[in-house]
Design an enzyme around this catalytic site. Structure first.
Site, mmCIF file in Angstrom:
data_model
loop_
_atom_site.group_PDB
_atom_site.id
_atom_site.type_symbol
_atom_site.label_atom_id
_atom_site.label_comp_id
_atom_site.label_asym_id
_atom_site.label_seq_id
_atom_site.Cartn_x
_atom_site.Cartn_y
_atom_site.Cartn_z
ATOM 1 N N GLU A 59 9.784 17.016 14.512
ATOM 2 C CA GLU A 59 10.217 16.851 13.129
ATOM 3 C C GLU A 59 9.412 17.786 12.236
ATOM 4 O O GLU A 59 8.186 17.782 12.279
ATOM 5 C CB GLU A 59 9.999 15.397 12.688
ATOM 6 C CG GLU A 59 10.505 15.146 11.287
ATOM 7 C CD GLU A 59 10.318 13.701 10.855
ATOM 8 O OE1 GLU A 59 9.196 13.196 10.999
ATOM 9 O OE2 GLU A 59 11.293 13.096 10.394
ATOM 10 N N GLU A 78 9.933 2.139 10.658
ATOM 11 C CA GLU A 78 10.930 3.208 10.472
ATOM 12 C C GLU A 78 10.168 4.520 10.523
ATOM 13 O O GLU A 78 9.272 4.737 9.707
ATOM 14 C CB GLU A 78 11.643 3.069 9.119
ATOM 15 C CG GLU A 78 12.531 1.851 9.006
ATOM 16 C CD GLU A 78 13.694 1.840 9.997
ATOM 17 O OE1 GLU A 78 14.012 2.906 10.565
ATOM 18 O OE2 GLU A 78 14.248 0.757 10.209
ATOM 19 N N LYS A 116 0.860 -1.198 0.000
ATOM 20 C CA LYS A 116 0.000 0.000 0.000
ATOM 21 C C LYS A 116 0.885 1.233 0.000
ATOM 22 O O LYS A 116 1.485 1.573 1.014
ATOM 23 C CB LYS A 116 -0.932 0.062 1.210
ATOM 24 C CG LYS A 116 -1.950 1.202 1.053
ATOM 25 C CD LYS A 116 -2.289 1.938 2.333
ATOM 26 C CE LYS A 116 -1.483 3.163 2.632
ATOM 27 N NZ LYS A 116 -1.643 4.332 1.767
ATOM 28 N N CYS A 174 13.894 11.471 6.050
ATOM 29 C CA CYS A 174 13.883 11.154 7.478
ATOM 30 C C CYS A 174 15.281 11.279 8.079
ATOM 31 O O CYS A 174 15.422 11.453 9.282
ATOM 32 C CB CYS A 174 13.336 9.759 7.690
ATOM 33 S SG CYS A 174 14.104 8.566 6.620
HETATM 34 P P1 NAP Z 1 2.378 8.837 7.417
HETATM 35 O O1 NAP Z 1 1.287 9.810 7.335
HETATM 36 O O2 NAP Z 1 2.638 8.123 8.674
HETATM 37 O O3 NAP Z 1 2.070 7.778 6.268
HETATM 38 C C1 NAP Z 1 2.884 6.684 5.993
HETATM 39 C C2 NAP Z 1 2.031 5.592 5.386
HETATM 40 O O4 NAP Z 1 1.137 5.079 6.381
HETATM 41 C C3 NAP Z 1 1.154 6.074 4.239
HETATM 42 O O5 NAP Z 1 1.051 5.082 3.275
HETATM 43 C C4 NAP Z 1 -0.171 6.302 4.954
HETATM 44 O O6 NAP Z 1 -1.272 6.330 4.098
HETATM 45 C C5 NAP Z 1 -0.178 5.114 5.879
HETATM 46 N N1 NAP Z 1 -1.133 5.207 6.980
HETATM 47 C C6 NAP Z 1 -1.716 6.304 7.529
HETATM 48 N N2 NAP Z 1 -2.565 5.957 8.511
HETATM 49 C C7 NAP Z 1 -2.536 4.613 8.599
HETATM 50 C C8 NAP Z 1 -3.218 3.641 9.427
HETATM 51 N N3 NAP Z 1 -4.082 3.991 10.355
HETATM 52 N N4 NAP Z 1 -2.928 2.344 9.245
HETATM 53 C C9 NAP Z 1 -2.041 1.953 8.306
HETATM 54 N N5 NAP Z 1 -1.391 2.819 7.486
HETATM 55 C C10 NAP Z 1 -1.639 4.118 7.633
HETATM 56 O O7 NAP Z 1 3.754 9.467 6.937
HETATM 57 P P2 NAP Z 1 3.979 10.334 5.614
HETATM 58 O O8 NAP Z 1 3.353 11.654 5.859
HETATM 59 O O9 NAP Z 1 3.584 9.600 4.397
HETATM 60 O O10 NAP Z 1 5.571 10.403 5.555
HETATM 61 C C11 NAP Z 1 6.349 11.322 6.281
HETATM 62 C C12 NAP Z 1 6.939 10.689 7.519
HETATM 63 O O11 NAP Z 1 7.646 9.502 7.193
HETATM 64 C C13 NAP Z 1 7.926 11.552 8.223
HETATM 65 O O12 NAP Z 1 7.633 11.575 9.605
HETATM 66 C C14 NAP Z 1 9.272 10.875 8.000
HETATM 67 O O13 NAP Z 1 10.239 11.083 8.952
HETATM 68 C C15 NAP Z 1 8.892 9.468 7.906
HETATM 69 N N6 NAP Z 1 9.890 8.704 7.154
HETATM 70 C C16 NAP Z 1 10.730 7.864 7.845
HETATM 71 C C17 NAP Z 1 11.690 7.133 7.181
HETATM 72 C C18 NAP Z 1 12.582 6.197 7.933
HETATM 73 O O14 NAP Z 1 13.113 5.290 7.309
HETATM 74 N N7 NAP Z 1 12.770 6.336 9.214
HETATM 75 C C19 NAP Z 1 11.808 7.242 5.809
HETATM 76 C C20 NAP Z 1 10.954 8.117 5.129
HETATM 77 C C21 NAP Z 1 9.983 8.833 5.820
HETATM 78 P P3 NAP Z 1 -1.727 7.783 3.472
HETATM 79 O O15 NAP Z 1 -0.700 8.129 2.503
HETATM 80 O O16 NAP Z 1 -3.041 7.520 2.870
HETATM 81 O O17 NAP Z 1 -1.791 8.760 4.613
#
Ligand code: NAP
Ligand code: MG
Length: 478
Positions: A379, A247, A172, A281
């Site tokens: 962040e 992550e 997904k 990240c």
């Molecule tokens: P996010 O909102 O947490 O979304 C990540 C993924 O989770 C998306 O596919 C999202 O779908 C999905 N999701 C949301 N709610 C969910 C639920 N209740 N159950 C299952 N899945 C769900 O994060 P983002 O805004 O896409 O990305 C930014 C964040 O990612 C930042 O905080 C960044 O630091 C972090 N990041 C971390 C790393 C690492 O390796 N540590 C790497 C890259 C990014 P939707 O898209 O539909 O919301």
């Protein structure tokens, strides 16, 4: 406009519910329309993956190798086209988009090789005439949930090891960037992936993501994204005893000591903080600078930041592309206002109107900050970096470690002793010496400590920990 479907059990399936994929450099550019699923789509994908699992876990290492190798080769051969799609949907520069595409190719080829290198242990028993074999088996059906900021590399570095070690996958992708995930699905399908071994279900986290993490037919969840979503997934998966790997975010420190070479430190900080629009990240968001070099560093950094060229991701002269969408841009702008309220001197950070309808922001440098400010604790995930002045190495280390996160930590110094001390004491999963905090190799472990990560490491040979489970067999031959 081109319509894009989901891949379930080897068939391209529409659920209706089409969503436009918008280019953040130019919102009049609609990349395509993608059919979004819901909980019943996940049911169908789980059924297909479960049906395919026995065949795939028993497929020869050669068959698994050949599929992953072909996918890696195809991605590389189409790198310009896929890189352009990536830059159009996510907004990083074309060079970064093509670079990330090549990374996905390398990851598939690395794990193609790993298919042929799977081994176990043979040990003598402490009892007579018994041999013990320790072997690895696939976990089963893996749900993969990915963020928008690395729309091809992250799906690749989760999908490739999952498949290499004999698991079936349901991916997904983030709802902002379905295009690259769809491209991976298309290439896997074209390269002969057996039906059901890899499934793509696009859609919202609240619907498709939630259905994946709660589904009893899924054995493991690999997630990259925000802390809030990660914590929620850990709770849900804990209750249903799914294996889970998270992550999450970072608030990565970069220390610059008095003996640093500015011609190394400034480019490293500029790259780490602002490239890919700060949407990494591993981005450096806290530049912790020793007093003796502080003023010279601030002068050089201010000039370098002001010179950065912000623009359309596809324009060859652009160094910093747009922010991914309006919501993220508004969040970044609110942090710029907060920085002023908290007493920082702010260089840049304003919204830019560049004669095109995009989400452009000038890179922001926050001067005169301290580690208690919210801008240094939360962040931001945009082109924003703070400078914190410290009096010596010990204070630099203490400030670097004073955070809930622990993904990447860097130091710029000419002293081997300071570099070694920092490497040993930094509370982070990855440490960079005279290098940007962001930018990693693909054949070694990736991940963090503290609030940044949970579960087994990703990438390289360490990926085997998450995507397999261990079996111990006792054989009596007396
Ligand atoms: P996010 O909102 O947490 O979304 C990540 C993924 O989770 C998306 O596919 C999202 O779908 C999905 N999701 C949301 N709610 C969910 C639920 N209740 N159950 C299952 N899945 C769900 O994060 P983002 O805004 O896409 O990305 C930014 C964040 O990612 C930042 O905080 C960044 O630091 C972090 N990041 C971390 C790393 C690492 O390796 N540590 C790497 C890259 C990014 P939707 O898209 O539909 O919301
Ligand atoms: Mg989101």
């Amino acid at each position: 406009m081109t319509k894009h479907e989901n891949l379930i059990g080897g068939k391209w399936v529409s659920f209706g519910n089409y969503h436009d994929n918008i280019n953040p450099s130019d919102t009049s550019d609609v990349i395509g329309s993608y059919s979004y699923g819901d909980a019943s789509s996940v049911d169908a994908a789980v059924e297909a993956a479960r049906a395919a699992q026995p065949g795939w876990r028993n497929a020869t290492p050669q068959a698994r190798h050949d599929l992953l190798d072909a996918v890696g080769n195809t991605i590389a051969a189409r790198k310009d086209e896929i890189g352009r799609l990536l830059s159009r949907e996510e907004g990083k520069t074309l060079a970064e988009g093509i670079g990330e595409t090549m990374r996905a190719s390398q990851v598939f080829k690395f794990f193609a090789g790993e298919c042929l290198r799977q081994s176990g242990d043979l040990q003598a028993s402490v009892r007579p005439d018994i041999d013990i074999e320790v072997t690895r088996e696939p976990v089963g059906v893996v749900g993969i949930v990915t963020p928008w900021n690395f729309p091809i590399a992250i799906p690749a570095w989760k999908t490739a090891p999952a498949l290499a070690y004999g698991n079936c996958v349901i991916l997904k992708p983030a709802d902002l960037t379905p295009g690259c995930a769809h491209m991976i699905a298309q290439i896997l399908d074209e390269c002969g992936c057996p039906p059901g071994v890899f499934n793509l279900v696009m859609g919202r986290g609240s619907k498709v993501g939630e259905a994946l993490i709660t589904h009893t037919g899924i054995d493991a969840i690999s997630f990259t994204g925000s802390v809030a979503t990660g914590h929620h997934i850990a709770e849900v998966c804990g209750k249903s005893r799914k294996k889970v790997q998270l992550e999450m975010g970072g608030k990565n420190p970069m220390v610059v000591l008095n003996d640093a070479d500015l011609s190394v430190a400034v480019p490293a900080c500029l790259n780490g903080t602002f490239f890919s629009t700060g949407q990494r990240c591993t981005a450096s968001s806290r530049l912790i600078v020793e007093a003796g070099i502080h003023d010279a560093f601030v002068d050089a950094m201010t000039k370098a930041v002001t010179d950065l060229k912000v623009g359309n991701a596809l324009d060859a002269s652009t160094q910093i592309g747009p922010v991914v969408d309006e919501k993220q841009l508004n969040s970044n702008l609110a942090y710029v206002e907060l920085a002023k309220k908290e007493g920082a001197e702010v260089i840049g950070g304003q919204r830019l109107e560049l004669g095109q309808t995009g989400f452009y922001q000038a890179p922001a440098l926050f001067l005169g900050t301290n580690n208690d400010m919210r801008i240094n604790r939360e962040e931001i995930f945009g082109p924003c970096g703070s400078i914190l002045k410290v009096s010596d190495f010990d204070e630099a280390l203490a400030v670097a470690n004073d955070t809930d996160f622990g993904l990447s930590a860097g130091i710029c110094t000419a002293s081997l002793k300071s570099a070694r001390d920092f490497k040993r004491q930094a509370q982070a999963g990855m440490v960079m010496v005279n290098l940007p905090t962001a930018g990693v190799d693909y054949h070694v472990p990736f991940g963090g400590s503290k609030g940044s990560s949970f579960g087994a490491r990703e990438q390289g040979r360490y990926a085997v920990e998450f995507y397999t489970t261990v079996k111990t067999s006792y054989i009596y031959a007396g």
